[in-house]
Design a protein around this motif. Structure first.
Motif, short mmCIF file in Angstrom:
data_model
loop_
_atom_site.label_atom_id
_atom_site.label_comp_id
_atom_site.label_asym_id
_atom_site.label_seq_id
_atom_site.Cartn_x
_atom_site.Cartn_y
_atom_site.Cartn_z
N GLN A 138 0.70 -1.13 -0.15
CA GLN A 138 -0.12 0.09 -0.08
C GLN A 138 0.81 1.09 -0.09
O GLN A 138 2.06 1.23 0.45
CB GLN A 138 -0.83 0.13 1.04
N LYS A 140 -9.42 14.02 -12.42
CA LYS A 140 -10.51 13.26 -11.91
C LYS A 140 -11.21 12.76 -13.23
O LYS A 140 -11.19 13.65 -14.30
CB LYS A 140 -11.30 14.21 -11.18
N HIS A 195 -18.33 9.73 -10.90
CA HIS A 195 -18.17 9.97 -9.38
C HIS A 195 -17.42 8.76 -9.04
O HIS A 195 -17.70 7.76 -9.41
CB HIS A 195 -19.45 10.41 -9.06
N LEU A 196 -17.03 8.82 -7.87
CA LEU A 196 -16.02 8.08 -7.06
C LEU A 196 -17.27 7.21 -6.26
O LEU A 196 -17.91 7.73 -5.32
CB LEU A 196 -14.97 8.62 -6.25
N LEU A 197 -17.11 6.02 -6.64
CA LEU A 197 -18.03 4.99 -6.01
C LEU A 197 -17.21 4.19 -4.86
O LEU A 197 -17.97 4.13 -3.82
CB LEU A 197 -18.79 3.98 -6.83
N TYR A 198 -16.04 3.73 -5.09
CA TYR A 198 -15.12 3.17 -4.11
C TYR A 198 -14.01 3.44 -4.15
O TYR A 198 -13.43 3.53 -5.36
CB TYR A 198 -15.87 1.64 -4.18
N SER A 199 -13.43 3.81 -3.08
CA SER A 199 -11.90 3.92 -3.18
C SER A 199 -11.18 3.34 -2.24
O SER A 199 -11.02 3.21 -1.09
CB SER A 199 -11.58 5.52 -2.73
N GLU A 200 -9.78 2.83 -2.98
CA GLU A 200 -8.93 2.06 -1.98
C GLU A 200 -7.46 2.87 -1.81
O GLU A 200 -6.40 2.44 -1.26
CB GLU A 200 -8.68 0.52 -2.63
N TYR A 201 -7.23 3.82 -2.84
CA TYR A 201 -5.94 4.39 -2.93
C TYR A 201 -6.18 5.75 -3.23
O TYR A 201 -7.21 6.44 -3.83
CB TYR A 201 -5.03 3.70 -3.91
N ASP A 202 -5.44 6.62 -2.83
CA ASP A 202 -5.36 8.02 -3.11
C ASP A 202 -4.20 8.27 -4.19
O ASP A 202 -3.18 7.71 -4.14
CB ASP A 202 -5.04 8.62 -1.76
N VAL A 203 -4.26 9.46 -4.57
CA VAL A 203 -3.24 10.02 -5.63
C VAL A 203 -2.60 11.08 -4.96
O VAL A 203 -3.25 12.16 -4.31
CB VAL A 203 -3.87 10.15 -7.11
N GLU A 224 -4.36 -2.29 -5.37
CA GLU A 224 -5.65 -1.42 -4.79
C GLU A 224 -6.42 -0.64 -5.87
O GLU A 224 -5.69 -0.52 -7.04
CB GLU A 224 -5.00 -0.42 -3.88
N VAL A 225 -7.60 -0.57 -5.79
CA VAL A 225 -8.55 -0.24 -6.78
C VAL A 225 -9.42 0.93 -6.34
O VAL A 225 -9.86 0.82 -5.48
CB VAL A 225 -9.61 -1.42 -7.44
N ASN A 226 -9.65 1.84 -7.53
CA ASN A 226 -10.84 2.73 -7.33
C ASN A 226 -11.96 2.32 -8.13
O ASN A 226 -11.53 2.06 -9.44
CB ASN A 226 -10.28 4.10 -7.57
N ILE A 227 -13.03 2.66 -7.82
CA ILE A 227 -14.28 2.55 -8.94
C ILE A 227 -14.93 3.77 -9.02
O ILE A 227 -15.35 4.29 -7.85
CB ILE A 227 -15.28 1.19 -8.21
N TRP A 228 -15.24 3.83 -10.22
CA TRP A 228 -15.91 5.39 -10.62
C TRP A 228 -16.93 4.88 -11.28
O TRP A 228 -16.97 3.88 -12.20
CB TRP A 228 -14.93 6.25 -11.56
N THR A 229 -18.23 5.61 -11.38
CA THR A 229 -19.37 5.08 -12.13
C THR A 229 -20.12 6.44 -12.56
O THR A 229 -19.92 7.54 -12.09
CB THR A 229 -20.47 4.36 -11.38
#
Lengths: 133, 134
Positions: free
Chosen positions: A8, A73, A78-86, B40-45
């Motif tokens: 991570q 972006k 729109h962001l639904l779910y996030s595990e990492y940051d930029v 690690e993932v990010n999901i955008w919709t």
């Protein structure tokens, strides 16, 4: 957990003596350091940066890697779910005199920065023959 | 309750856990025994599609396999370690390696024929259009 080596992204603890003038997070890239017979190889995970934004400086004994990431972006999402940051990357290393500073090379491919720090001639291991008396 | 007889040798959940551990070898923290998520993932919709991004530095696009199973995106592959040649040694080793597999539940059914994937600077972007009949 803070000390754990991790896949991570790790946020940088502090930027020594430097005040940032940009907002946003700063990450410490996970790094492998390998010594070969002729060089020190530094491999640093820096996904998502433009190679032109990678800044490598050598001042006194301090080698610093930094990169400012311009994150866009995704448009109309729109962001639904996030595990990492930029964010930006920053890390510095202290070098010994045994590095030939004029011949440091850097390449960036698939998010991986590779630095080759050649050993100075005098620092290369040499075979010394033992003479029989 | 313990199972008896032949069933002692058959522990399906344990087996599942073991398989999961095989797959998650990458997440091992060099003996610390911690599990890591990679990538690690990010999901955008939006209304028409989903966009999944993942940071996968040091991989080549050919080392990454994507597939769709029901309403999940399966992302798997292997990050290969730096192979030491003779006379080389590690001073520091923080970058993980090994096989990985992630099953990412999608928010809606997708049109598997129209999925697009790009890999740039170690970042994977997968665009998954929503299935029309949905």
């Amino acid at each position: 957990m803070a000390e754990a080596k991790s896949l991570q992204k790790k946020e940088a603890d502090s930027l020594e003596k430097t005040e940032r003038t940009r907002s946003g997070k700063v990450f410490t890239p996970a790094t492998d350091i390998i010594e070969t017979g002729s060089a020190i190889i530094v491999l640093a995970d820096m996904p998502g940066v433009d190679e032109k934004s990678i800044d490598i400086t050598l001042e006194d004994n301090q080698l610093t890697i930094q990169s400012n990431v311009e994150f866009e972006k995704p448009k109309d999402y729109h962001l639904l779910y996030s595990e990492y940051d930029v964010g930006d990357y920053y890390r510095s290393f202290s070098l010994s005199d045994a590095i030939d500073r004029d011949k440091i090379e850097a390449t960036y491919k698939n998010g991986l920065l590779r630095l080759t720090l050649p050993k100075a001639e005098k620092a290369k291991a040499r075979q010394i023959a033992v003479k029989a008396e | 309750m313990y199972w008896t007889g032949f069933f002692n040798d058959f522990e399906p959940w344990e087996e599942m856990t073991r398989l999961q551990e095989e797959v998650n070898r990458l997440f091992d923290d060099y003996g610390l025994g911690r599990r890591r998520t990679f990538p690690e993932v990010n999901i955008w919709t939006n209304e028409d599609s989903a966009l999944i991004t993942a940071e996968m530095p040091g991989l080549d696009s050919k080392d990454i396999n994507l597939s769709i199973q029901e309403q999940s995106l399966i992302l798997e592959g292997e990050r290969k370690p730096h192979e030491l040649k003779e006379g080389e040694r590690f001073h520091r080793r923080e970058r993980g390696f090994g096989e990985f597999k992630r099953v990412i539940q999608l928010p809606f059914p997708v049109n598997a024929d129209k999925i697009e994937a790009h890999f740039k600077n170690g970042v994977l972007s997968v665009t998954l259009p929503r299935a029309e009949e949905d």
